[in-house]
Design a protein around this motif. Structure first.
Motif, PDB file in Angstrom:
ATOM      1  N   UNK A   9     101.250 -34.890 -52.334  1.00 15.81           N
ATOM      2  CA  UNK A   9     100.445 -34.472 -53.497  1.00 15.81           C
ATOM      3  C   UNK A   9     100.830 -33.075 -53.964  1.00 15.81           C
ATOM      4  N   UNK A  10     101.350 -32.266 -53.029  1.00 11.04           N
ATOM      5  CA  UNK A  10     101.755 -30.901 -53.374  1.00 11.04           C
ATOM      6  C   UNK A  10     103.237 -30.788 -53.717  1.00 11.04           C
ATOM      7  N   UNK A  11     103.902 -31.944 -53.914  1.00  9.35           N
ATOM      8  CA  UNK A  11     105.262 -31.936 -54.452  1.00  9.35           C
ATOM      9  C   UNK A  11     106.407 -32.040 -53.456  1.00  9.35           C
ATOM     10  N   UNK A  12     106.131 -32.383 -52.197  1.00 11.33           N
ATOM     11  CA  UNK A  12     107.218 -32.537 -51.215  1.00 11.33           C
ATOM     12  C   UNK A  12     108.067 -33.754 -51.579  1.00 11.33           C
ATOM     13  N   UNK A  13     109.383 -33.667 -51.332  1.00 12.77           N
ATOM     14  CA  UNK A  13     110.270 -34.785 -51.702  1.00 12.77           C
ATOM     15  C   UNK A  13     110.239 -35.907 -50.654  1.00 12.77           C
ATOM     16  N   UNK A  14     110.006 -35.541 -49.388  1.00 10.52           N
ATOM     17  CA  UNK A  14     109.893 -36.527 -48.296  1.00 10.52           C
ATOM     18  C   UNK A  14     109.138 -35.867 -47.149  1.00 10.52           C
ATOM     19  N   UNK A  15     108.533 -36.698 -46.301  1.00  6.93           N
ATOM     20  CA  UNK A  15     107.787 -36.153 -45.160  1.00  6.93           C
ATOM     21  C   UNK A  15     108.226 -36.856 -43.874  1.00  6.93           C
ATOM     22  N   UNK A  16     108.696 -36.057 -42.921  1.00  6.41           N
ATOM     23  CA  UNK A  16     109.024 -36.539 -41.576  1.00  6.41           C
ATOM     24  C   UNK A  16     107.967 -35.989 -40.620  1.00  6.41           C
ATOM     25  N   UNK A  17     107.689 -36.727 -39.560  1.00  8.84           N
ATOM     26  CA  UNK A  17     106.788 -36.221 -38.522  1.00  8.84           C
ATOM     27  C   UNK A  17     107.522 -36.289 -37.187  1.00  8.84           C
ATOM     28  N   UNK A  18     107.548 -35.178 -36.470  1.00  7.73           N
ATOM     29  CA  UNK A  18     108.182 -35.149 -35.146  1.00  7.73           C
ATOM     30  C   UNK A  18     107.128 -34.728 -34.126  1.00  7.73           C
ATOM     31  N   UNK A  19     106.890 -35.622 -33.171  1.00  5.46           N
ATOM     32  CA  UNK A  19     105.811 -35.430 -32.201  1.00  5.46           C
ATOM     33  C   UNK A  19     106.373 -35.613 -30.795  1.00  5.46           C
ATOM     34  N   UNK A  20     105.934 -34.772 -29.859  1.00 11.43           N
ATOM     35  CA  UNK A  20     106.445 -34.897 -28.486  1.00 11.43           C
ATOM     36  C   UNK A  20     105.837 -36.120 -27.797  1.00 11.43           C
ATOM     37  N   UNK A  21     104.502 -36.195 -27.767  1.00 10.61           N
ATOM     38  CA  UNK A  21     103.842 -37.302 -27.069  1.00 10.61           C
ATOM     39  C   UNK A  21     103.252 -38.289 -28.085  1.00 10.61           C
ATOM     40  N   UNK A  22     103.880 -39.440 -28.222  1.00 11.55           N
ATOM     41  CA  UNK A  22     103.394 -40.450 -29.167  1.00 11.55           C
ATOM     42  C   UNK A  22     102.442 -41.407 -28.480  1.00 11.55           C
ATOM     43  N   UNK A  23     101.160 -41.042 -28.413  1.00  9.44           N
ATOM     44  CA  UNK A  23     100.164 -41.908 -27.770  1.00  9.44           C
ATOM     45  C   UNK A  23      99.988 -43.189 -28.596  1.00  9.44           C
ATOM     46  N   UNK A  24      99.875 -43.026 -29.912  1.00 12.87           N
ATOM     47  CA  UNK A  24      99.820 -44.142 -30.873  1.00 12.87           C
ATOM     48  C   UNK A  24      98.806 -45.220 -30.467  1.00 12.87           C
ATOM     49  N   UNK A  25      97.558 -44.800 -30.359  1.00 10.17           N
ATOM     50  CA  UNK A  25      96.505 -45.743 -29.967  1.00 10.17           C
ATOM     51  C   UNK A  25      95.719 -46.218 -31.184  1.00 10.17           C
ATOM     52  N   UNK A  26      94.877 -47.217 -30.977  1.00  8.00           N
ATOM     53  CA  UNK A  26      94.024 -47.735 -32.064  1.00  8.00           C
ATOM     54  C   UNK A  26      94.849 -48.279 -33.213  1.00  8.00           C
ATOM     55  N   UNK A  27      94.529 -47.831 -34.435  1.00  4.49           N
ATOM     56  CA  UNK A  27      95.211 -48.336 -35.639  1.00  4.49           C
ATOM     57  C   UNK A  27      96.405 -47.479 -36.038  1.00  4.49           C
ATOM     58  N   UNK A  28      96.961 -46.728 -35.081  1.00  2.00           N
ATOM     59  CA  UNK A  28      98.033 -45.771 -35.391  1.00  2.00           C
ATOM     60  C   UNK A  28      99.211 -46.410 -36.135  1.00  2.00           C
ATOM     61  N   UNK A  29      99.650 -47.593 -35.687  1.00  6.14           N
ATOM     62  CA  UNK A  29     100.827 -48.224 -36.308  1.00  6.14           C
ATOM     63  C   UNK A  29     100.558 -48.622 -37.748  1.00  6.14           C
TER      64      UNK A  29
END
Length: 312
Positions: free
Chosen positions: A240-260
């Motif tokens: 919304x603030x004009x970024x061309x793309x967004x990457x996320x880099x996370x050390x611990x990917x718990x990815x629980x619940x509806x994360x996917x």
């Protein structure tokens, strides 16, 4: 050099990572059987001698977290009573790390309790990775090596993020600002911050961006992604603030619940997690997931610990 040899034991939390570590060290995993009785008690059988050996037990804080913690404690105690020379608990993701302070009345400091349990069980040394708060090292009376995933993250950004020189490193909350600024300094990039307000745990109500991301590739950096609500909202705020793309880099990917589902339906280009927590099955359902292998970092720490070399 030590005359005793390295013995690597693996619990049921992340056998794939333990195999990778053993392979890098040129050894085999020790023969351990972890089963459950019909009344759900955990039973551990160590199928070979560990007397006077340097034992490293690999068990990550994920999945059935309480069962895996109990497994680890029983394995440590079994090795202690079997006369192992030194027992090192290798916890790529430290369990209960987020419960590290008394943030409201009558709240438990569960990370301190876990530290006490590991020490009482017989752990002489702990190796972990990117603790949620590095002060957790002070909860232990034995040495703790807190390894950092930052060098692996820097390598990934340089090799896999197109136009990384036109990127901006973004911290999704004030707590992760130090981590994000360190990465931004190493890459000689700008830094932005998102301020989030929570109504309750795991639920973010509103986000405010501090910094300019217009026409830049935004790289979100965090230590842990659980339900991914923060990452999804942060990606929307950045776009919304004009970024061309967004990457996320996370050390611990718990990815629980509806994360996917959150990741698949979000504006994130890619979500990169390390393999401190297993997610091979999750990758089948989420094409945006990518992996950084940290087995080399853990294997090198084990090798140096065994040989009495500096780990820092």
């Amino acid at each position: 050099m030590s005359s005793n040899s390295i013995r690597i034991l693996a619990g049921n939390s992340h056998p794939a990572l333990a195999k990778l570590i053993a392979k890098r060290l040129g050894t085999e995993l020790a023969n351990v059987t972890v089963t459950k009785y019909s009344n759900q008690e955990t039973a551990v059988t160590i199928g070979e001698s560990v007397r006077d050996e340097d034992v490293f037990i690999v068990q990550s804080g994920c999945g059935e977290i309480n069962d895996h913690l109990m497994e680890l404690l029983i394995m440590i105690n079994a090795c202690k009573t079997a006369s192992a020379r030194r027992i090192t608990a290798v916890l790529p993701c430290f369990p209960y790390a987020r419960q590290d302070k008394k943030d409201k009345s009558r709240a438990p400091i569960s990370a301190k309790l876990v530290a006490n349990m590991l020490t009482v069980a017989g752990a002489d040394h702990v190796i972990t990775m990117d603790l949620h708060a590095s002060q957790i090292q002070g909860f232990f009376d034995c040495p703790v090596d807190n390894l950092y995933g930052e060098p692996s993250v820097l390598r990934y950004i340089r090799e896999n993020v197109p136009e990384w020189k036109n990127a901006i490193i973004v911290s999704p909350d004030a707590g992760g600002a130090k981590r994000a600024t360190s990465i931004a300094d190493h890459l000689d990039l700008d830094f932005a911050l998102i301020h989030k307000e929570r109504k309750k745990a795991n639920e973010v109500s509103r986000m405010v961006l501090v910094g300019d991301v217009k026409d830049k590739v935004a790289i979100l950096v965090d230590d842990m992604a659980d339900t991914c609500g923060t990452l999804g909202l942060a990606a929307k705020t950045l776009m919304d603030n004009g970024a061309s793309a967004v990457y996320a880099i996370v050390i611990h990917g718990v990815l629980s619940g509806k994360a996917l589902d959150v990741i698949n339906n979000s504006m994130l280009t890619r979500v990169v997690v390390t393999n401190t927590i297993p997610h091979a099955e999750k990758k089948k359902h989420c094409p945006k997931l990518d992996t950084i292998d940290v087995s080399a970092v853990l294997a090198e720490a084990i090798r140096r610990t065994h040989n009495g070399e500096s780990v820092s």
